[in-house]
Write a protein that holds these residues in place. Structure first.
Motif, short mmCIF file in Angstrom:
data_model
loop_
_atom_site.label_atom_id
_atom_site.label_comp_id
_atom_site.label_asym_id
_atom_site.label_seq_id
_atom_site.Cartn_x
_atom_site.Cartn_y
_atom_site.Cartn_z
N ARG A 177 0.95 9.13 2.66
CA ARG A 177 0.42 7.82 2.33
C ARG A 177 0.97 6.70 3.20
N ALA A 178 1.99 7.03 3.99
CA ALA A 178 2.60 5.98 4.81
C ALA A 178 1.70 5.63 5.99
N PRO A 179 1.37 4.35 6.15
CA PRO A 179 0.59 3.96 7.33
C PRO A 179 1.36 4.24 8.62
N ARG A 189 1.38 2.86 12.39
CA ARG A 189 0.84 1.72 13.11
C ARG A 189 0.93 1.91 14.61
N PHE A 228 -3.54 0.65 6.94
CA PHE A 228 -4.08 1.16 5.69
C PHE A 228 -5.57 0.84 5.65
N LYS A 257 11.35 10.24 11.37
CA LYS A 257 10.85 11.49 10.78
C LYS A 257 9.48 11.80 11.36
N VAL A 283 0.81 -1.22 0.00
CA VAL A 283 0.00 0.00 0.00
C VAL A 283 0.85 1.28 0.00
N PHE A 284 2.16 1.14 0.18
CA PHE A 284 3.00 2.33 0.26
C PHE A 284 4.44 1.93 -0.04
N LEU A 311 7.75 8.52 12.45
CA LEU A 311 7.85 7.29 11.66
C LEU A 311 9.28 7.18 11.14
N ARG A 312 9.96 6.13 11.54
CA ARG A 312 11.34 5.91 11.09
C ARG A 312 12.21 7.15 11.27
N GLU A 317 5.41 -0.74 2.71
CA GLU A 317 4.37 -1.04 3.69
C GLU A 317 3.30 -1.86 2.99
N SER A 318 2.96 -2.97 3.59
CA SER A 318 1.83 -3.75 3.08
C SER A 318 0.68 -3.57 4.06
N VAL A 319 -0.46 -4.19 3.75
CA VAL A 319 -1.56 -4.13 4.70
C VAL A 319 -1.15 -4.71 6.04
#
Lengths: 119, 373
Positions: free
Chosen positions: B297-299, B301, B324, B355, A33-34, B352-353, A54-56
């Motif tokens: 667009r980066a999830p 989590r 996502f 950033k 997805v990314f 994230l990472r 990034e996957s689901v």
């Protein structure tokens, strides 16, 4: 074509190596997805984490397989990450690296060795 | 990884080509060959079948509904006595300090209370009920499977087997006859879609699941899509978005505490942690669960730290569920932030990472619920 234990495929053309992930890796990741790619012109060292996928399910990364400079990236997989699942060993390549040292290529696996590696 | 339990649908999952993972002590399907993304979208478009047999199914019985409901109100801040026969309600066990020990569904079936609890908490929940409800019979239905059928086609699929399914409203419970099996059905679920949860004898589960899957509208759906569906629906995952350290008010679950159990209500308090929970209902809690939408667009989590500034400063909160959202077509998350930063539109940063990337506080759910009220 050569393969890494990180499930990358490497296609050498002169001193430029095209890098993507294998169909096996794409299947293990699940729906992508990314994708975050390095910028063209970035100088990288072997084993630097230069791509985030990034996957689901989870985040993973791609390591630079060689020392060199990123000379081209595949923007289409950034816009359409699902391509990584649809055609991982074709249209969905990740980046091209111009290397100063092709020697590590000798240590990477052949297709037969990779097939054995993933069992 | 040893000694994983299996559900009555284990053989079916294998035949369907599921990828299995350990979850709450069970070997469960995380996805089928369709994949998480398409399974998610299929559920919102048609209907998805979920094996939720790992969850705990328990009946509480006693002399009368009155006595069962009165006793159960000592464990939860919900209105149980007011539950009409054939109705279900979302509830939670609270701790003595006002935290949430588990979230659950409670339904009145005649004189009994039928309870569905999370798999990871079921042993503790059953022990808690036995400990706190002496004189009542607590029966765990380990011999029953639980199947959820979720999505806009669920009603037509089930009503073709028993027309009574269509007459049920959201949060109704009823006994249906599906393919010759007596099924305890509730019109509920955890995807934000209309749908049903079906409790039936374990040895009949595979037959019913296969009959449902034979319908062209129905696909088997794994835990991966179950998670993204409930996240888009703004629903809490126990152990992540809520736990013993979160109170009902900090978890933004006030809607689940009826007036009759609050200050000024006829049966105010009388549940574990009532002093703190009632005070927070009146005055608020310092932290609050919110929806969070990453700008990029980066999830983001679970575990991603949240900040007010792009650089410097201490973390002000963290993401408790994220990933996502296939229907949203972008990253979605929930997290806990200080109440003064909980207004929708508040701009924050998630790290994230290494950033700090922009994320906006949003109202929940991300995808509007489509219950049949």
């Amino acid at each position: 074509m050569k393969y890494t234990e990180e499930h990358e495929w490497l296609l050498v053309e002169g001193d430029v190596v095209t890098v993507g992930i294998t169909a096996h890796a794409a299947e293990q990741l699940g729906d992508v997805v990314f994708v975050d790619l390095p910028e063209v012109g970035t100088t990288v060292s072997k084993d630097d984490e230069i791509v985030v996928i990034e996957s689901v399910k989870a985040a993973s990364d791609i390591l630079a397989p060689l020392d060199g400079e990123i000379v081209e990236i595949n923007e289409t997989i950034v816009d359409n990450p699902a391509m990584v699942n649809d055609d991982p060993e074709g249209e969905a390549w990740f980046f091209k690296i111009r290397t100063t040292d092709l020697k590590p290529m000798d240590d990477y696996m052949t297709e037969a060795e990779y097939k054995e590696f993933i069992g | 990884m040893t000694d994983l339990q299996t559900t009555p649908l284990f053989a079916l999952h294998h035949r369907l080509g599921a990828k299995m993972v350990p979850f709450a002590g069970y070997d469960m399907p995380v996805q089928y060959p369709l994949g998480v993304l398409k399974e998610h979208l299929h559920t919102r478009a048609q209907a998805g079948l979920f094996d939720v047999s790992h969850m705990g199914q328990v009946t509480v019985s006693g002399d009368s509904w009155q006595s069962v409901a009165t006793a159960f109100e000592r464990l939860v801040p919900q209105d149980i006595l007011g539950l009409a026969d054939g109705r279900q309600r979302y509830a939670f066990f609270t701790t003595d300090t006002g935290g949430i020990a588990d979230d659950l569904m409670v339904a009145r079936r005649g004189e009994d209370l039928f309870v569905v609890v999370n798999a990871a908490c079921k042993e503790a929940d059953i022990a808690h009920m036995r400990d706190r409800l002496p004189g009542f019979t607590i029966t765990e239905h380990a011999d029953r499977a639980l199947i959820a059928l979720q999505g806009p086609a669920a009603e037509s699929v089930l009503s073709a087997m028993d027309p009574a399914a269509a007459a049920m409203r959201f949060m109704d419970v009823a006994t249906l006859r599906l393919g010759g099996v007596e099924v305890w059905a509730s019109r509920s679920g955890y995807t934000g879609e209309d749908g049903y949860e079906l409790s039936l004898p374990a040895d009949r589960a595979e037959g019913l699941a296969e009959a449902l899957l034979a319908h062209p509208a129905v696909e088997a759906i794994g835990l991966g899509a179950r998670d993204s569906l409930r996240l888009e629906a703004g629903l809490c995952l126990y152990g992540h978005d809520i736990d013993v350290t979160t109170t009902p008010v900090s978890a933004a679950l006030e809607w689940a505490i009826q007036k009759v159990r609050r200050h000024g209500g006829a049966r105010a308090g009388g549940f574990p942690g009532d002093a703190r929970i009632l005070a927070e209902l009146d005055h608020g809690a310092p932290m609050r669960r919110v929806g969070l939408q990453p700008t990029g667009r980066a999830p983001m989590r679970e575990g991603v730290a949240l900040f007010t500034d792009e650089a410097g400063g201490e973390a002000i909160g963290r993401i408790t569920s994220g990933g996502f959202g296939p229907s949203v077509e972008g990253p979605v998350a929930m997290g806990h932030v200080p109440v003064e930063l909980s207004q929708p539109g508040t701009a924050l940063f998630g790290e994230l990472r290494g950033k700090r990337l922009p994320v906006t506080v949003t109202s929940l759910p991300f995808v509007a619920a489509r219950f049949k009220r």
